[in-house]
Design a protein around this motif. Structure first.
Motif, PDB file in Angstrom:
ATOM      1  N   ILE A   1       0.836  -1.201   0.000  1.00  0.00           N
ATOM      2  CA  ILE A   1       0.000   0.000   0.000  1.00  0.00           C
ATOM      3  C   ILE A   1       0.871   1.251   0.000  1.00  0.00           C
ATOM      4  O   ILE A   1       0.621   2.209  -0.747  1.00  0.00           O
ATOM      5  CB  ILE A   1      -0.945  -0.005   1.213  1.00  0.00           C
ATOM      6  N   VAL A   2       1.917   1.253   0.831  1.00  0.00           N
ATOM      7  CA  VAL A   2       2.824   2.405   0.905  1.00  0.00           C
ATOM      8  C   VAL A   2       3.501   2.645  -0.441  1.00  0.00           C
ATOM      9  O   VAL A   2       3.560   3.778  -0.938  1.00  0.00           O
ATOM     10  CB  VAL A   2       3.879   2.188   2.013  1.00  0.00           C
ATOM     11  N   LEU A   3       4.016   1.585  -1.037  1.00  0.00           N
ATOM     12  CA  LEU A   3       4.692   1.716  -2.332  1.00  0.00           C
ATOM     13  C   LEU A   3       3.726   2.170  -3.422  1.00  0.00           C
ATOM     14  O   LEU A   3       4.094   2.975  -4.292  1.00  0.00           O
ATOM     15  CB  LEU A   3       5.335   0.384  -2.719  1.00  0.00           C
ATOM     16  N   ALA A   4       2.494   1.673  -3.371  1.00  0.00           N
ATOM     17  CA  ALA A   4       1.495   2.066  -4.369  1.00  0.00           C
ATOM     18  C   ALA A   4       1.145   3.547  -4.239  1.00  0.00           C
ATOM     19  O   ALA A   4       0.990   4.252  -5.248  1.00  0.00           O
ATOM     20  CB  ALA A   4       0.241   1.209  -4.213  1.00  0.00           C
ATOM     21  N   LEU A   5       1.043   4.042  -2.995  1.00  0.00           N
ATOM     22  CA  LEU A   5       0.756   5.461  -2.781  1.00  0.00           C
ATOM     23  C   LEU A   5       1.876   6.343  -3.319  1.00  0.00           C
ATOM     24  O   LEU A   5       1.629   7.340  -3.998  1.00  0.00           O
ATOM     25  CB  LEU A   5       0.556   5.727  -1.294  1.00  0.00           C
ATOM     26  N   VAL A   6       3.109   5.963  -3.029  1.00  0.00           N
ATOM     27  CA  VAL A   6       4.255   6.745  -3.509  1.00  0.00           C
ATOM     28  C   VAL A   6       4.298   6.723  -5.038  1.00  0.00           C
ATOM     29  O   VAL A   6       4.559   7.759  -5.677  1.00  0.00           O
ATOM     30  CB  VAL A   6       5.568   6.186  -2.918  1.00  0.00           C
ATOM     31  N   ALA A   7       4.018   5.578  -5.630  1.00  0.00           N
ATOM     32  CA  ALA A   7       4.021   5.473  -7.096  1.00  0.00           C
ATOM     33  C   ALA A   7       2.945   6.353  -7.721  1.00  0.00           C
ATOM     34  O   ALA A   7       3.178   6.984  -8.763  1.00  0.00           O
ATOM     35  CB  ALA A   7       3.805   4.010  -7.509  1.00  0.00           C
TER      36      ALA A   7
ATOM     37  N   ILE B   1       1.722   9.151  -6.471  1.00  0.00           N
ATOM     38  CA  ILE B   1       2.131  10.547  -6.353  1.00  0.00           C
ATOM     39  C   ILE B   1       3.199  10.881  -7.386  1.00  0.00           C
ATOM     40  O   ILE B   1       3.171  11.945  -8.014  1.00  0.00           O
ATOM     41  CB  ILE B   1       2.651  10.834  -4.936  1.00  0.00           C
ATOM     42  N   ILE B   2       4.149   9.974  -7.587  1.00  0.00           N
ATOM     43  CA  ILE B   2       5.188  10.204  -8.597  1.00  0.00           C
ATOM     44  C   ILE B   2       4.565  10.307  -9.986  1.00  0.00           C
ATOM     45  O   ILE B   2       4.947  11.159 -10.802  1.00  0.00           O
ATOM     46  CB  ILE B   2       6.242   9.078  -8.546  1.00  0.00           C
ATOM     47  N   ALA B   3       3.578   9.462 -10.263  1.00  0.00           N
ATOM     48  CA  ALA B   3       2.923   9.476 -11.576  1.00  0.00           C
ATOM     49  C   ALA B   3       2.142  10.769 -11.803  1.00  0.00           C
ATOM     50  O   ALA B   3       2.035  11.255 -12.931  1.00  0.00           O
ATOM     51  CB  ALA B   3       1.989   8.277 -11.702  1.00  0.00           C
ATOM     52  N   THR B   4       1.599  11.333 -10.721  1.00  0.00           N
ATOM     53  CA  THR B   4       0.793  12.551 -10.825  1.00  0.00           C
ATOM     54  C   THR B   4       1.624  13.809 -10.658  1.00  0.00           C
ATOM     55  O   THR B   4       1.187  14.901 -11.016  1.00  0.00           O
ATOM     56  CB  THR B   4      -0.318  12.529  -9.752  1.00  0.00           C
ATOM     57  N   ARG B   5       2.812  13.678 -10.119  1.00  0.00           N
ATOM     58  CA  ARG B   5       3.623  14.823  -9.721  1.00  0.00           C
ATOM     59  C   ARG B   5       3.970  15.746 -10.896  1.00  0.00           C
ATOM     60  O   ARG B   5       3.982  16.962 -10.751  1.00  0.00           O
ATOM     61  CB  ARG B   5       4.918  14.320  -9.056  1.00  0.00           C
TER      62      ARG B   5
END
Length: 208
Positions: free
Chosen positions: A158-164, A166-170
């Motif tokens: 879940i943590v890795l998916a959230l970070v991914a 945000i990176i994709a939307t950043r």
């Protein structure tokens, strides 16, 4: 027939909707004042920032001297307004222009934001619980509920998916410095805090 065209950038009388860390989207309601030509028709063409919706509220205009005609196109970023003046005197009319985030995009951003809050709360309570036990001992003879959640493999996913996400939307958030400015700032801080707390939880789990 004489046709006059000009462009006006609206920068005054801007009223932001109330926003905070729990509602970080800075949707705007802009009060705009326009002076139409006496006894003539004026046509206004209004465009919102790219990827946002636009609406015009003329309900506050109460006058028999003007007739307001909306021409709402299929494009939510564009609105046009015809003001027909029946007065011999040029008088300003004032109306509100509302700029909002599209519903689907707002749902996406706020759902990620809400999940971040939940995960941060679980991690924070887990670390506070471990700190309390190490200093004062357990208050109740129950299992480590938050520890059982944090130590599961799915929590790390879940943590890795959230970070991914945000990176994709950043990339898009960086280029948008108006309505999503505060959202971009808050979500970045939350992501850094999440990574720090998650790293601490893994280190403490390794040494205990």
């Amino acid at each position: 027939m004489l046709e006059v065209e000009y462009y006006d950038s609206i920068v005054e009388n801007t009223k932001k909707k109330r926003y905070n860390i729990f509602n970080p989207l800075e949707e705007r309601v802009i009060t705009y004042e326009y002076e139409p030509f006496a006894n003539h028709s004026s046509w206004l063409y209004i465009r919102s920032p790219q990827n946002f919706n636009l609406s015009i509220d003329t309900s506050k205009i109460i006058s028999d001297q003007y007739k307001m005609e909306h021409d709402n196109t299929s494009d939510p970023e564009i609105r046009s307004l015809t003001i027909v003046s029946y007065s011999d005197v040029n008088e300003n009319v004032q109306f509100n222009i509302e700029i909002t985030v599209p519903t689907s995009l707002k749902t996406w951003f706020l759902s990620i934001y809400s999940i971040f809050f939940v995960v941060l709360i679980i991690l924070g309570l887990h670390l506070l619980n471990k700190l309390w036990i190490n200093i004062f001992g357990a208050l109740f003879s129950i299992g480590d509920i938050f520890g059982n959640i944090v130590n599961q493999s799915y929590f790390e996913n879940i943590v890795l998916a959230l970070v991914a996400r945000i990176i994709a939307t950043r990339g898009w958030l960086i280029s948008e410095e108006t309505i999503l400015k505060s959202y971009s700032k808050y979500i970045t801080y939350m992501m850094l805090l999440l990574l720090i707390l998650f790293a601490i939880s893994r280190i403490t789990a390794f040494y205990t």
